[in-house]
Design an enzyme around this catalytic site. Structure first.
Site, PDB file in Angstrom:
ATOM      1  N   LEU A  70       0.815  -1.214   0.000  1.00 27.41           N
ATOM      2  CA  LEU A  70       0.000   0.000   0.000  1.00 27.41           C
ATOM      3  C   LEU A  70       0.851   1.268   0.000  1.00 27.41           C
ATOM      4  CD1 LEU A  70      -2.570  -0.945   2.818  1.00 27.41           C
ATOM      5  CD2 LEU A  70      -2.743  -1.441   0.375  1.00 27.41           C
ATOM      6  N   TRP A  72       2.944   4.440  -0.570  1.00 30.92           N
ATOM      7  CA  TRP A  72       3.165   5.332  -1.714  1.00 30.92           C
ATOM      8  C   TRP A  72       3.136   6.770  -1.215  1.00 30.92           C
ATOM      9  CZ3 TRP A  72       4.021   3.170  -6.550  1.00 30.92           C
ATOM     10  CH2 TRP A  72       4.239   4.089  -7.582  1.00 30.92           C
ATOM     11  N   TYR A 133       1.721  10.609 -11.181  1.00 28.25           N
ATOM     12  CA  TYR A 133       1.197   9.540 -10.332  1.00 28.25           C
ATOM     13  C   TYR A 133       0.720   8.370 -11.184  1.00 28.25           C
ATOM     14  CZ  TYR A 133      -1.952   7.363  -6.867  1.00 28.25           C
ATOM     15  OH  TYR A 133      -2.586   6.484  -6.035  1.00 28.25           O
TER      16      TYR A 133
END
Length: 281
Positions: A70, A72, A133
């Site tokens: 998860l 980031w 992103y």
């Protein structure tokens, strides 16, 4: 089957909620993150970056069955340079986990991998990201699809859509509305609000993630979504009414972001199948 699951980014926006969903299913959790965690005795928490995660971390527990990635940085800042700068580290970490023998690599992706699109997306929809992103997430997924099979590992890529919830810790428009309300602002400028997105609650998507890693038969790209599109204007008006706020949005004062799709929603067939087959486990 109950599993031991390594969760990175445990102290992030969705981390605590996902961990609760995993614990509710009876899984064991080894959680890592940069911030101190709660003292939940059901969790083995280690405060560290992903670069520090190696075989020595599992001496007392044995190798985890699943690596759920998860972690980031700057997920709400779509054009932060960190997305590209951190990409090699994410790839190296996941390859290291697979090399150690973890056979189920589960990673959270983003609808921003797809870029500008109009309509329903499925696992075969071409990706053309328009933000750093999205570019970084898409590159990581593509690289893992090529390299993980060489190590005998499978990839589960849960592509998340637009998450609602935990507004105090988030940086979404809903979080900003709450902040401006607290500051006493009567109005907040906004875009047209006519773009349609696939919204899903934080509780629901956390349950979807927990269900995904609970099984290993359905892999590849899986959408964490509701399967329907709603205008952002409708969601904002609903949110203001539900929260009993006095602030009012002024639609049309800000330009729409060029990389936001006019209407985008996910095909939920795979996640619905997963939820069905794991409902009794």
């Amino acid at each position: 089957m109950k599993k031991m699951i390594l969760v990175t980014g445990a102290s992030g926006y969705i981390g605590p909620h996902v961990i609760n969903a995993l614990l509710a299913r009876g899984h064991g959790v080894i959680a890592t993150g940069r911030a101190p965690s709660s003292n939940d005795p059901r969790i083995r928490y280690i405060q560290c970056d992903i670069e520090a995660i190696d075989s020595a971390l599992f001496d007392s527990t044995g190798l985890p069955d699943v690596c759920l990635h998860l972690a980031w940085r700057n997920g709400f800042m779509h054009n932060a340079n960190s997305h590209i700068e951190d990409l090699p580290g994410h790839f190296a970490f996941l390859m290291r986990m697979a090399s150690l023998g973890v056979r189920q690599i589960s990673v959270v992706g983003s609808v921003h991998e797809i870029g500008y699109f109009n309509g329903e997306i499925d696992e075969h929809t071409p990706a053309n990201p328009r933000s750093l992103y999205g570019i970084a997430k898409n590159a990581l997924r593509a690289a893992l699809e090529i390299k993980l099979p060489e190590l005998g590992a499978q990839l589960q890529w849960l592509r998340l859509f637009y998450i609602l919830g935990d507004y105090e810790r988030g940086q979404s428009v809903f979080s900003k509305i709450l902040l401006k309300e607290k500051e006493g602002q009567a109005f907040i400028p906004f875009t047209s609000g006519l773009n349609k997105f696939d919204f899903i609650s934080l509780a629901e998507v956390s349950s979807q993630i927990a269900a995904m890693v609970s099984q290993s038969e359905i892999n590849g790209i899986i959408h964490g979504c509701s399967g329907r599109a709603v205008t952002i204007r409708e969601k904002i008006d609903e949110f203001i009414a539900q929260q009993g706020l006095s602030i009012r949005p002024q639609y049309g004062l800000l330009p729409d972001r060029e990389y936001d799709s006019p209407c985008i929603f996910g095909n939920a067939a795979k996640i619905n199948q997963i939820l069905q087959i794991t409902s009794s486990s």
